[in-house]
Design a protein around this motif. Structure first.
Motif, short mmCIF file in Angstrom:
data_model
loop_
_atom_site.label_atom_id
_atom_site.label_comp_id
_atom_site.label_asym_id
_atom_site.label_seq_id
_atom_site.Cartn_x
_atom_site.Cartn_y
_atom_site.Cartn_z
N LYS A 228 -21.96 -29.82 27.76
CA LYS A 228 -21.93 -31.14 28.28
C LYS A 228 -20.67 -31.24 29.16
CE LYS A 228 -21.57 -36.25 27.03
NZ LYS A 228 -21.84 -37.01 26.16
N GLN A 229 -20.76 -31.81 30.29
CA GLN A 229 -19.98 -31.92 31.06
C GLN A 229 -19.04 -33.05 30.68
OE1 GLN A 229 -20.09 -31.97 35.55
NE2 GLN A 229 -19.34 -33.97 35.61
N MET A 230 -17.44 -32.96 30.70
CA MET A 230 -16.60 -34.07 30.13
C MET A 230 -15.78 -34.40 31.23
SD MET A 230 -17.93 -34.19 27.30
CE MET A 230 -16.99 -35.54 26.46
N LEU A 231 -15.45 -33.62 32.20
CA LEU A 231 -14.29 -33.92 33.22
C LEU A 231 -14.83 -33.31 34.58
CD1 LEU A 231 -11.54 -35.22 34.16
CD2 LEU A 231 -10.72 -33.14 33.20
N LYS A 232 -14.82 -33.83 35.68
CA LYS A 232 -14.99 -33.41 37.05
C LYS A 232 -13.90 -33.63 37.85
CE LYS A 232 -18.42 -33.09 40.73
NZ LYS A 232 -19.76 -33.92 41.18
N VAL A 233 -13.35 -32.42 38.32
CA VAL A 233 -12.03 -32.45 39.28
C VAL A 233 -12.23 -31.82 40.40
CG1 VAL A 233 -9.76 -31.85 39.28
CG2 VAL A 233 -10.47 -32.56 36.91
N PRO A 234 -12.09 -32.74 41.90
CA PRO A 234 -12.34 -32.20 43.17
C PRO A 234 -11.39 -31.13 43.29
CG PRO A 234 -11.69 -34.33 43.05
CD PRO A 234 -11.96 -34.18 41.56
N TYR A 235 -11.90 -30.07 44.14
CA TYR A 235 -10.63 -29.15 44.72
C TYR A 235 -11.46 -28.19 45.49
CZ TYR A 235 -6.49 -26.14 44.87
OH TYR A 235 -5.38 -25.49 45.28
N ALA A 236 -11.14 -27.74 46.69
CA ALA A 236 -11.62 -27.00 47.47
C ALA A 236 -11.65 -25.43 47.06
CB ALA A 236 -10.89 -27.24 48.97
N SER A 237 -10.59 -25.13 46.38
CA SER A 237 -10.60 -23.58 46.02
C SER A 237 -10.14 -23.41 44.75
CB SER A 237 -9.51 -22.78 47.21
OG SER A 237 -8.36 -23.48 46.89
N PRO A 238 -11.05 -23.65 43.76
CA PRO A 238 -10.79 -23.61 42.10
C PRO A 238 -10.66 -22.18 41.96
CG PRO A 238 -13.05 -24.08 42.52
CD PRO A 238 -12.50 -24.39 43.87
N ASN A 239 -9.85 -22.16 41.01
CA ASN A 239 -9.31 -20.64 40.73
C ASN A 239 -9.75 -20.42 39.18
OD1 ASN A 239 -8.09 -18.04 40.31
ND2 ASN A 239 -6.23 -18.64 41.16
N TYR A 240 -8.89 -20.97 38.09
CA TYR A 240 -9.07 -20.70 36.74
C TYR A 240 -8.50 -21.69 36.16
CZ TYR A 240 -4.79 -18.29 35.70
OH TYR A 240 -3.27 -18.08 35.66
N GLY A 241 -8.67 -21.93 34.81
CA GLY A 241 -7.94 -22.92 33.89
C GLY A 241 -7.56 -22.57 32.53
N ARG A 242 -6.92 -23.11 31.71
CA ARG A 242 -6.35 -22.99 30.38
C ARG A 242 -6.74 -24.24 29.56
NH1 ARG A 242 -1.12 -19.41 29.69
NH2 ARG A 242 -1.98 -19.32 27.79
N LEU A 243 -7.48 -23.83 28.36
CA LEU A 243 -7.73 -25.17 27.49
C LEU A 243 -6.96 -25.10 26.06
CD1 LEU A 243 -11.49 -25.14 28.38
CD2 LEU A 243 -9.98 -26.94 28.74
N TYR A 244 -6.64 -26.24 25.73
CA TYR A 244 -6.16 -26.48 24.34
C TYR A 244 -6.77 -27.56 23.93
CZ TYR A 244 -2.49 -23.57 26.71
OH TYR A 244 -2.02 -22.30 27.30
N ALA A 245 -6.77 -27.34 22.52
CA ALA A 245 -7.46 -28.64 21.56
C ALA A 245 -7.16 -28.57 20.30
CB ALA A 245 -9.30 -28.28 21.81
N ASN A 246 -7.14 -29.66 19.70
CA ASN A 246 -6.74 -30.08 18.15
C ASN A 246 -7.40 -31.24 17.75
OD1 ASN A 246 -5.60 -30.19 15.78
ND2 ASN A 246 -3.91 -31.29 16.44
N GLY A 247 -8.41 -31.13 17.14
CA GLY A 247 -9.15 -32.51 16.92
C GLY A 247 -9.64 -33.11 18.17
N SER A 248 -9.35 -34.49 18.19
CA SER A 248 -9.40 -35.41 19.55
C SER A 248 -8.59 -35.26 20.73
CB SER A 248 -9.49 -36.81 19.13
OG SER A 248 -8.42 -37.00 18.57
N GLN A 249 -7.50 -34.41 20.50
CA GLN A 249 -6.34 -34.19 21.31
C GLN A 249 -6.85 -32.81 22.09
OE1 GLN A 249 -1.60 -34.03 22.03
NE2 GLN A 249 -2.37 -33.46 20.24
N VAL A 250 -7.14 -33.14 23.56
CA VAL A 250 -7.43 -31.93 24.25
C VAL A 250 -6.64 -31.71 25.60
CG1 VAL A 250 -9.47 -30.72 25.54
CG2 VAL A 250 -9.84 -32.04 23.43
N TYR A 251 -6.36 -30.60 26.03
CA TYR A 251 -5.69 -30.57 27.60
C TYR A 251 -6.28 -29.45 28.24
CZ TYR A 251 -1.97 -33.62 26.25
OH TYR A 251 -1.22 -35.01 25.94
N ALA A 252 -6.37 -29.40 29.43
CA ALA A 252 -6.60 -28.59 30.65
C ALA A 252 -5.78 -28.50 31.51
CB ALA A 252 -8.21 -29.12 31.03
#
Length: 397
Positions: A228-252
């Motif tokens: 399920k999509q949770m976040l959409k971020v516009p950007y012309a040349s997407p590359n890659y990302g890193r994700l971190y999660a702990n329970g309800s706390q999430v960072y991208a």
């Protein structure tokens, strides 16, 4: 590092903390003997963790052809107990860095390690200066290591939930093991995944690139069968990302472009498992251009105004992010203690890259390196100040 997993590690550490002891942990002590040894009493006011170990380790790394010793990873299970690894060595402490002991010295050049408890560990490592990474495993706290396959792995990182269950990641794929790394199965992730993170076999996150459009952050609750999509971020040349999660706390961490030793990126955070997001950092640079996304960010620069490093989540509200800028030779840490509503970039230390490990809201470690040295730093005030505990000096080797 997932703090659900970190809490499991700390619990295991409390049961096995005496494995690393000043007198009892090393190649000559079996796990049973080490576990039976009493833990040392932490010393107050210690200024160094060397106590002759540095000189001993550097004996085998002298001469024109030798590679200077340097830290590549650090991981602490509690405020007192942790390890640091590098090219051909692994050291450990059980008294908060007042004393470090040599755990391993040999052919393995450690790139990344993960210990779900104080006995079992895995690492991605090369043989000496070789380019290939292998998955290796220890069952005695790190004194001896076994290569799980003669074939190199494509993993960029590994993380284990316990002594059997774990995940292996590269930018495009995620793998799962339930037999300690003997065998792996591919977890289905969305097309064009460029970064993923799982907190359990069923619960996971993925960064998906949409060429010419931007990033999507997706979530699964059924092991990858549905996303399920949770976040959409516009950007012309997407590359890659890193994700971190702990329970309800999430960072991208969503990467922009690079140029002139500069990196553009955005850090998005959620305190409610992705229902809503805050744009915490939006770092634009002359060399890297605009940061992915739009809208107001909490701050316009990340730690050291440089490339984002690894991230550590603590509890429900606190997150630390490492950052390093090779051109300025600075390594720093930024943090929030309120889910990104405010963000502080702390004073940097010398270095052109670094990795962090925090065990609570204030206490943590940073392994950094510059052209002349590689140093382990400790903080007790969330990175506002750092104290060097152990340092390899490269000058004159």
């Amino acid at each position: 590092m997932n703090w659900t997993t970190r809490l499991q590690k700390i619990t295991a550490t409390l049961l096995t903390a005496s494995l690393i002891s000043v007198v009892g942990w090393g190649a000559s002590a079996s796990p049973a003997q080490a576990l039976a040894a009493p833990a040392p009493t932490p010393q107050q006011g210690c200024s160094t963790g060397d106590h002759g170990l540095l000189k001993d380790l550097q004996k085998a790394h002298q001469g024109a052809e030798a590679q200077p010793l340097a830290f590549s990873d650090v991981e602490f299970l509690s405020a007192d107990t942790g390890r640091a690894a590098g090219n051909g060595f692994l050291i450990g402490t059980s008294d908060g860095g007042c004393h470090f002991q040599k755990i391993y010295e040999g052919q393995w050049n450690f790139r990344q390690m993960d210990f779900p408890d104080n006995v079992h560990g895995w690492a991605l490592a090369a043989v000496n200066d070789g380019p290939a990474n292998y998955l290796i495993r220890t069952a005695d706290g790190g004194s001896t290591w076994t290569r799980l396959s003669n074939k190199a792995v494509t993993f960029e990182s590994v993380e284990f939930l316990d002594s059997r269950k774990g995940f292996g990641y590269n930018r495009a794929s995620t793998y799962y093991t339930n037999d300690g790394g003997e065998s792996w199965s591919l977890i289905k992730t969305p097309a064009n995944t460029r970064g993923a993170y799982f907190t359990s076999r069923n619960s996971g996150w993925a960064v998906v690139i949409v060429p010419g459009s931007g990033y999507q952050v997706m979530r699964t609750a059924d092991g990858g069968a549905n996303w399920k999509q949770m976040l959409k971020v516009p950007y012309a040349s997407p590359n890659y990302g890193r994700l971190y999660a702990n329970g309800s706390q999430v960072y991208a961490v969503l990467y922009g472009d690079y140029g002139m030793s500069q990196t553009s990126y955005s850090l998005y955070g959620s305190s409610n498992a992705g229902v809503s997001w805050t744009r915490v950092i939006a770092q634009e640079t002359a060399g890297g251009g605009p940061a992915p996304g739009s809208g107001v960010a909490t701050v316009k620069k990340g730690p050291a105004s440089g490339t984002p490093g690894n991230m550590v989540l603590i509890g429900k509200t606190t997150a630390f992010l490492a950052g390093y800028q090779p051109a300025a030779e600075e390594v720093g840490v930024g943090l929030t203690k309120n889910n990104g509503r405010t963000w502080s970039n702390q004073k940097a230390v010398p270095g052109f890259e670094g990795v962090i490990s925090f065990t609570d809201h204030n206490r943590g470690w940073l392994a950094g390196r510059d052209l002349n040295s590689s140093t382990l730093y400790v903080t007790k005030d969330a990175g506002a100040t750092w104290t060097a505990r152990f340092s390899f000096e490269h000058t004159g080797q």
